[in-house]
Design a protein around this motif. Structure first.
Motif, short mmCIF file in Angstrom:
data_model
loop_
_atom_site.label_atom_id
_atom_site.label_comp_id
_atom_site.label_asym_id
_atom_site.label_seq_id
_atom_site.Cartn_x
_atom_site.Cartn_y
_atom_site.Cartn_z
N ALA A 1 0.70 -1.21 0.00
CA ALA A 1 -0.06 0.33 -0.05
C ALA A 1 0.70 1.38 -0.12
O ALA A 1 0.57 2.30 -0.81
N ALA A 2 1.89 1.32 0.77
CA ALA A 2 2.98 2.30 0.76
C ALA A 2 3.55 2.46 -0.60
O ALA A 2 3.62 3.68 -0.88
N VAL A 3 4.11 1.58 -1.02
CA VAL A 3 4.65 1.51 -2.40
C VAL A 3 3.63 2.21 -3.34
O VAL A 3 3.95 2.99 -4.32
N ARG A 4 2.38 1.67 -3.35
CA ARG A 4 1.49 2.04 -4.30
C ARG A 4 0.99 3.46 -4.28
O ARG A 4 1.11 4.13 -5.24
N TRP A 5 1.26 4.14 -3.17
CA TRP A 5 1.10 5.53 -2.76
C TRP A 5 2.26 6.22 -3.30
O TRP A 5 2.09 7.36 -4.06
N ASN A 6 3.52 5.60 -2.99
CA ASN A 6 4.49 6.24 -3.71
C ASN A 6 4.81 6.33 -5.22
O ASN A 6 5.18 7.01 -5.68
N ILE A 7 3.90 5.30 -5.65
CA ILE A 7 3.87 5.28 -7.18
C ILE A 7 2.66 6.16 -7.76
O ILE A 7 3.08 7.10 -8.44
N VAL A 8 1.71 6.09 -6.98
CA VAL A 8 0.67 6.87 -7.73
C VAL A 8 0.77 8.55 -7.49
O VAL A 8 0.22 9.20 -8.31
N VAL A 9 1.10 8.89 -6.16
CA VAL A 9 1.05 10.14 -6.13
C VAL A 9 2.16 11.02 -6.79
O VAL A 9 1.71 12.07 -7.56
#
Length: 481
Positions: free
Chosen positions: A171-179
């Motif tokens: 989830a953290a990685v996905r946020w770091n990708i999406v943002v």
């Protein structure tokens, strides 16, 4: 309003690039999500696969009686502690036979039914989900299922391991990708919008300028703000407007000159006719003044014929009937026609043509149009050469071309006159050429005729020392005549 907005060129550019970037960013996000998901689950998948093998090795020992059911339960609990999860042995009815959890003797959760059916079919695999197998379990579960045999009956082995840490990390990685991707998309959108406006701006200005031109305003110009293709297009548009201005000036000048040339003989004719009609001119002098009227009519006829001739040539309506033409013979015939006019003015003709035994000079020309060119140039030479002067006509071949030189010892021209002799209606100063009867279109027609026959014409002159015209035409490839 929306339709007009969507039809805008820069909006089309902006939306096209923006959609392309969105698709690219979405694909990039899906790729990184898949990559990091596989990366984070890799170690746990390897661990579950190895533990599945260990459980499978225990089952034949139970059937052989080497170990008891209690020992099997103990061994499975050790394996489940090693993975910090649970291990289920599920029979064909979905009942947990033996395992490391409190679910022994109970039916597996309904969320696991699909995996259970796949296991009975002999399939195996992993699944990561947010399924909760009991009330106390936290979200995030990695399950490995696979088929096995126990006491000769088919069973399905489930190995469940909590994946909360992995889910949180993902989830953290996905946020770091999406943002960052969203911020990048926003930045790219702003840049694309500005770029599309920059590209379409000159086009919109050209459109407005074109409408102003259509309305007769020739002062419209497009600002050149760059040196790229758009800037080059703006320069070309401005150059086109400059050419239109020149053509409009030339058109106005042409109309003025035509009006002047027509008005002079018409005024003379009308004045003489009124004078004879009012008996101002005695009847015995009618013959003299009728000759003047005839001269003015012929002058009008020459002017109209020259205008029609020039219009046909410039509009591409004139058809050149090119064929191999022996220049030696053609020039000789033209000189024979003009000898009387030269003799009357006591002008000496010097013919510098190849002798009869020499090679023939042949070029692909239209005989009638070539005769018109020679006649015009020779008449000019006669007109501007004083009595006792000389005219030289030379013909030779050089570097694959036929060269014709017509030179006179007449009044010549100053440099400013030499630069304008090809202009329509231009005539030399009347004080130096009082006998001029031309329309001012002869040399303009000559230049167009020479160019139409794929030739070139050049002129050199010096005030008081005569004028020289040089014609050049490609030699004919067919020398047999």
């Amino acid at each position: 309003m929306l339709n007009l907005w969507l039809k805008s060129f820069y909006i089309k550019i902006f939306l096209s690039f923006l959609v392309t970037c969105i698709l690219f960013f979405v694909g990039l996000a899906l790729f990184w999500n898949s990559y990091f998901t596989d990366l984070f689950y890799k170690d746990k998948k390897e661990l579950l696969s190895s533990r599945f093998g260990e459980v499978s090795k225990l089952l034949p020992s139970v059937q052989e009686g080497t170990i008891s059911t209690r020992e099997l339960r103990f061994g499975i609990r050790i394996i489940s502690r090693s993975i910090n999860g649970s291990v289920w042995l599920v029979d064909a009815q979905g009942m947990v036979l033996n395992g490391s959890s409190e679910r022994e003797g109970s039916v597996i959760p309904k969320v696991m039914d699909t995996l259970f059916i796949e296991g009975l079919k002999g399939n195996s695999g992993f699944i990561a989900s947010q399924n909760r197998i009991d009330e106390r379990a936290r979200d995030g579960l990695l399950t490995y299922y696979g088929p096995a045999q126990m006491n000769g009956k088919p069973i399905v082995i489930f190995l469940n391991v909590p994946a909360v840490e992995v889910s949180e990390a993902l989830a953290a990685v996905r946020w770091n990708i999406v943002v960052p991707l969203l911020f990048s998309l926003l930045t790219v959108g702003i840049i694309l919008y500005m770029l599309s406006r920059k590209l379409a701006g000159p086009l919109q200005m050209m459109n407005r300028a074109a409408l102003e031109l259509a309305g007769g305003d020739f002062s419209a110009r497009v600002p050149v703000t760059s040196d790229d293709e758009v800037g080059e297009l703006a320069k070309s548009f401005n150059f086109m407007v400059d050419q239109l201005v020149q053509w409009e000036d030339a058109r106005q000048e042409f109309l003025t000159n035509v009006s002047h040339e027509l008005r002079s003989p018409l005024t003379s004719l009308r004045g003489l006719i009124i004078a004879m009609n009012d008996k101002v001119i005695p009847e015995e002098k009618y013959g003299h003044y009728l000759k003047i009227c005839d001269y003015e009519v012929q002058r009008l006829q020459r002017l109209v014929n020259d205008l029609l001739d020039l219009a046909r040539i410039q509009n591409g309506m004139d058809v050149f009937r090119l064929r191999p033409l022996v220049l030696n013979e053609k020039i000789e015939k033209m000189l024979d026609l003009l000898r009387t006019a030269m003799n009357d003015k006591q002008i000496i003709l010097h013919e510098l043509l190849p002798n009869a035994e020499g090679p023939l000079v042949i070029a692909e020309l239209d005989p009638d149009r070539f005769a018109q060119v020679l006649q015009n140039l020779l008449y000019n030479a006669i007109q501007f050469t004083p009595p006792g002067g000389s005219i030289f006509v030379e013909l030779y071949s050089e570097d694959g071309n036929a060269v014709i030189v017509i030179r006179d010892t007449g009044i010549g021209m100053a440099e400013e006159e030499l630069n304008r002799i090809w202009d329509r209606f231009y005539k030399v100063e009347h004080s130096r050429a009082s006998g001029s009867e031309g329309t001012g279109l002869g040399l303009t027609i000559v230049k167009h005729l020479v160019n139409g026959m794929k030739g070139t014409i050049a002129v050199s002159s010096e005030l008081g020392n005569g004028t020289e015209f040089t014609l050049t035409f490609p030699l004919s490839a067919n020398r047999s005549y």
